[in-house]
Design an enzyme around this catalytic site. Structure first.
Site, PDB file in Angstrom:
ATOM      1  CG  ASN A  47       1.628   0.162   4.160  1.00 51.43           C
ATOM      2  OD1 ASN A  47       1.305  -1.016   4.053  1.00 51.43           O
ATOM      3  ND2 ASN A  47       2.841   0.604   3.875  1.00 51.43           N
ATOM      4  N   GLY A  48      -0.194  -1.632   6.399  1.00 51.74           N
ATOM      5  CA  GLY A  48       0.212  -2.529   7.480  1.00 51.74           C
ATOM      6  C   GLY A  48      -0.926  -3.494   7.770  1.00 51.74           C
ATOM      7  NE  ARG A  52       4.693   1.784  -0.823  1.00 52.84           N
ATOM      8  CZ  ARG A  52       5.665   1.808   0.075  1.00 52.84           C
ATOM      9  NH1 ARG A  52       6.787   2.420  -0.202  1.00 52.84           N
ATOM     10  NH2 ARG A  52       5.531   1.234   1.249  1.00 52.84           N
ATOM     11  CD1 TRP A 101      -0.190  -5.506  -3.910  1.00 46.72           C
ATOM     12  CD2 TRP A 101      -0.305  -6.610  -1.968  1.00 46.72           C
ATOM     13  NE1 TRP A 101       0.276  -6.779  -4.127  1.00 46.72           N
ATOM     14  CE2 TRP A 101       0.214  -7.487  -2.951  1.00 46.72           C
ATOM     15  CE3 TRP A 101      -0.469  -7.104  -0.667  1.00 46.72           C
ATOM     16  CZ2 TRP A 101       0.577  -8.791  -2.679  1.00 46.72           C
ATOM     17  CZ3 TRP A 101      -0.107  -8.415  -0.398  1.00 46.72           C
ATOM     18  CH2 TRP A 101       0.408  -9.239  -1.408  1.00 46.72           C
ATOM     19  CE  LYS A 106      14.861  -9.363 -11.542  1.00 49.68           C
ATOM     20  NZ  LYS A 106      14.623  -9.899 -10.314  1.00 49.68           N
ATOM     21  CG  HIS A 164      19.656 -36.834  -6.710  1.00 48.09           C
ATOM     22  ND1 HIS A 164      20.027 -38.105  -6.357  1.00 48.09           N
ATOM     23  CD2 HIS A 164      20.794 -36.145  -6.930  1.00 48.09           C
ATOM     24  CE1 HIS A 164      21.355 -38.180  -6.344  1.00 48.09           C
ATOM     25  NE2 HIS A 164      21.833 -37.002  -6.693  1.00 48.09           N
ATOM     26  CD  GLU A 215      10.817 -10.620  -9.806  1.00 51.46           C
ATOM     27  OE1 GLU A 215      10.252 -10.402  -8.732  1.00 51.46           O
ATOM     28  OE2 GLU A 215      12.035 -10.432  -9.966  1.00 51.46           O
ATOM     29  CB  CYS A 266      -0.876   0.033   1.245  1.00 50.11           C
ATOM     30  SG  CYS A 266      -1.888  -1.424   1.422  1.00 50.11           S
ATOM     31  CD  GLU A 288      17.562 -12.059  -9.056  1.00 45.89           C
ATOM     32  OE1 GLU A 288      17.085 -12.672  -8.094  1.00 45.89           O
ATOM     33  OE2 GLU A 288      17.132 -10.949  -9.425  1.00 45.89           O
ATOM     34  CE  LYS A 295      11.689  -2.162  -6.113  1.00 48.69           C
ATOM     35  NZ  LYS A 295      12.433  -3.142  -6.896  1.00 48.69           N
TER      36      LYS A 295
HETATM   37  C1  G6P Z   1       9.837  -8.099  -3.347  1.00 47.52           C
HETATM   38  C2  G6P Z   1      10.477  -7.536  -4.612  1.00 47.52           C
HETATM   39  C3  G6P Z   1      11.798  -8.241  -4.884  1.00 47.52           C
HETATM   40  C4  G6P Z   1      12.715  -8.108  -3.676  1.00 47.52           C
HETATM   41  C5  G6P Z   1      12.045  -8.632  -2.410  1.00 47.52           C
HETATM   42  C6  G6P Z   1      12.838  -8.253  -1.181  1.00 47.52           C
HETATM   43  O1  G6P Z   1       9.437  -9.413  -3.570  1.00 47.52           O
HETATM   44  O2  G6P Z   1       9.616  -7.676  -5.715  1.00 47.52           O
HETATM   45  O3  G6P Z   1      12.412  -7.665  -6.021  1.00 47.52           O
HETATM   46  O4  G6P Z   1      13.894  -8.814  -3.922  1.00 47.52           O
HETATM   47  O5  G6P Z   1      10.742  -8.047  -2.250  1.00 47.52           O
HETATM   48  O6  G6P Z   1      12.783  -6.855  -1.036  1.00 47.52           O
HETATM   49  P1  G6P Z   1      13.862  -5.988  -0.305  1.00 47.52           P
HETATM   50  O7  G6P Z   1      13.343  -4.585  -0.421  1.00 47.52           O
HETATM   51  O8  G6P Z   1      13.909  -6.470   1.103  1.00 47.52           O
HETATM   52  O9  G6P Z   1      15.165  -6.177  -1.014  1.00 47.52           O
END
Ligand code: G6P
Length: 607
Positions: free
Chosen positions: A100-101, A27, A74, A484, A503, A487, A2, A480, A602
């Site tokens: 937010n929270g 966000r 959100w 990518k 395995h 997501e 949020c 990673e 985010k």
């Molecule tokens: C979300 C973002 C990721 C990020 C993760 C951790 O899932 O989409 O890109 O790696 O949070 O976020 P931080 O701000 O703690 O690196």
């Protein structure tokens, strides 16, 4: 997650709120709303879906005024529909709140208020806040807010307006990010400074328990008990261009292209005369000298940097590194003490699980090193030692420069630590430094000619499932890369340690299954190659990501992405940048919303 923005001043609030909410879109959200004081009455407008819907709605109504609060939601409690969208209003219409929270005890409060006859109109946890404010209200706004927040369990960043006080916004915060910012004859609240950079650069991040009272010409800060506090404003050096696309199609592409400059910046800050100089770490030299083991804990991509970091630290420093996902770490009773420093890695510095892991580590006496990108964020403020990654604001949900700068910080940390432990000779340190120095230019060249990778993205855009495989630093890259692709293009993918394939996972390989095999770590090339052959034998379509030095070892008929050579320890960096490009173009070819993928946020500020 949020986003909150609030405005009080002598200009129209609506454009400021809408502009702020647009800046906070990154966000992640599924509905949006604003509340504005209009002739001493509070008018609320809300809408499901994107901000454009809210804008259309407002155009057809006369919501105007000089004080207002806005929110992008959100969904956590209740579907993402208009009924659950913020701002929420008390039954008597007096209090309007954005939040937010998560209010963890909302069900208890809701039940109690219902017993007193209060009628609720949403499924949210947030609605208990305006209802409770109205229930306790005795004409003293600040005291009522203080009483209410003291009853709330969980986390909150709150923006509150009350019909009796059309000249005030109240802000309160616990464990969710919130800033208050000062302009000329106007003041703001926001989830982060990027929302209001068009208007001001001067702000304070509220501490847990703080309550702030904003008028057009003043900001007064109080602690939980309503004792007045000093307001120590900071001025950010960020420019509004940092939160704009500047000609790029997407923030993700812009941020990928900023990586060389950001990495160069870190190199120049921390490498002097072929030595790694990190004054922040000098302050905890004792901790490092005596450390038994290091934990590295984070979420998402930040967690993946810890895997790459582990390989490098263990190799160069001969110290055990244990990595964990923050949401697991916090509930598994790890063995922590003053000799087990915990590195918490976080771009936003506000990820709820990472904050909980940090606090748990500190409670048990473990020193905390934060690798963080946001000054003033919770992890920044609560870490014992901060390594600031200086990537600048990252807007695309899928991290790129955030990841790269965290990884660079791990490399610098490993070299610093190896230097102070004497586990690596001066000559070798100089060699590693020169490798680090060359990395940004190699990334620049990779980003300047993306045709080969784009062609693979086109070829595989219709894939249903990807496998990313590798060993050691190549495995860190595979993890990673897989995230990518998932997501931003919504294609299922998995990362496997190559040796583990046999395995079980190999049963999933069929004719045409795309497998990206990472083999840029030259020491492990032969092993990686034989694993690639195993999947080819079962019909997989393999693309090898390989160093130019081993390019010729790839047999004819195999597809490859050739990278400039990098010392094995740092090879993850180039591999991941190549995969950022791969993922970006798959998503682009498939028409996905690259910067704001569905369901993602985010900054994950709730557990
Ligand atoms: C979300 C973002 C990721 C990020 C993760 C951790 O899932 O989409 O890109 O790696 O949070 O976020 P931080 O701000 O703690 O690196």
């Amino acid at each position: 997650m949020c986003g909150i923005v609030g405005y009080i001043g002598y200009n129209q609030a609506t454009p400021v709120l809408l502009n702020g909410l647009a800046r906070l879109e990154y966000r992640g959200y599924d509905s949006a709303g604003i509340a504005i004081f209009n002739d001493d009455k509070i008018k609320v407008a809300k809408s499901e879906g994107k901000l454009a819907n809210l804008k259309n709605k407002i155009e057809n109504s006369d919501v105007s005024g000089f004080v207002g609060i806005g929110h992008t939601r959100w969904a956590t409690h209740g579907e993402p529909n208009e009924r659950n969208c913020h701002p929420h209003t008390s039954e008597n219409g007096k209090f309007v709140v954005v939040h937010n929270g998560i209010i963890e005890n909302y069900d208890v409060i809701k039940r109690q208020l219902r017993e007193k006859g209060v009628k609720f109109t949403s499924d949210t946890d947030t609605e208990v806040v305006p209802q409770l404010l109205a229930y306790y209200y005795d004409g003293d706004l600040l005291k009522t807010v203080s009483k209410v927040v003291n009853e709330l369990a969980g986390s909150y960043a709150l923006g509150i307006i009350c019909e009796d006080y059309p000249d005030k916004i109240i802000a309160a915060r616990k464990s969710s990010p919130l800033i208050v910012a000062k302009g000329e004859g106007e003041n703001f609240i926001a989830s982060d400074i990027s929302a209001i950079l068009d208007y001001t650069k001067t702000y304070i991040t509220l501490d847990d328990g703080d309550i702030a009272e904003l008028k057009a010409d003043s900001i007064t800060l109080y602690d939980k008990e309503l004792n007045e506090k000093e307001t120590d404003f900071i001025v950010t050096d960020l420019d509004v261009s940092a939160v704009m696309k500047n000609g790029y199609d997407h923030f993700m592409l812009k941020e990928m292209n900023e990586q060389p400059e950001k990495l160069r910046g870190l190199y120049n800050d921390y490498v002097k005369d072929n030595k790694v100089v990190v004054p922040e770490l000098d302050k905890i030299a004792d901790v490092l000298d005596n450390c038994e083991k290091i934990y590295a804990v984070a979420c998402g991509s930040a967690y993946h940097t810890s895997i790459a970091g582990k390989y490098v630290i263990e190799k160069l420093c001969r110290v055990n590194v244990e990595t964990d996902i923050a949401s697991e770490f916090r509930y598994r009773d790890p063995i922590l003490n003053e000799r087990t420093p915990v590195i918490i890695i976080s771009q936003s510095g506000e990820t709820a699980d990472s904050i909980a892991a940090l606090r748990m580590a500190k409670e048990q006496g473990a020193p905390v090193i934060g690798i963080v990108n946001v000054v003033g964020s919770t992890i920044y403020r609560e870490s014992d030692c901060v390594l600031y990654t200086k990537a600048g604001p990252e807007i695309a949900v899928a991290t790129t420069k955030g990841y790269a700068t965290q990884l660079m910080m791990f490399y610098l940390f490993a070299l610093y630590f190896a230097q102070s432990k004497g586990t690596v000779s001066e000559e070798e340190i100089a060699k590693y430094c020169s490798e680090l120095e060359m990395l940004p230019a190699k990334i620049e060249r990779l980003l300047s000619d993306t045709k080969t990778i784009e062609a693979f993205s086109e070829k595989y855009k219709g894939a249903n499932n990807f496998f990313f495989i590798g060993r050691n630093t190549d495995y860190a890259a595979a993890m990673e890369a897989s995230l990518k692709v998932k997501e931003i293009s919504y294609i299922n993918s998995d990362a496997y340690a190559s040796g583990e394939l046999k395995h079980g996972t190999i049963a999933l390989i069929d004719k045409g299954t795309p497998v990206i095999s990472f083999c840029a770590n030259k020491k492990l090339f032969d092993k990686a190659w034989s694993n690639a052959e195993e999947v080819v034998a079962r019909g997989a379509d393999v693309v090898c990501v390989v160093s130019e030095k081993d390019e010729d070892k790839i047999q004819q008929g195999y597809e490859k992405i050739v990278l400039e050579d990098v010392i094995d320890e740092f090879s993850t960096m180039l591999e991941v940048v190549a995969m950022q490009i791969f993922a970006y173009y798959i998503a682009k070819n498939n028409g996905c919303d690259i910067d704001k993928p569905k369901n993602l946020a985010k900054s994950v500020t709730v557990e």
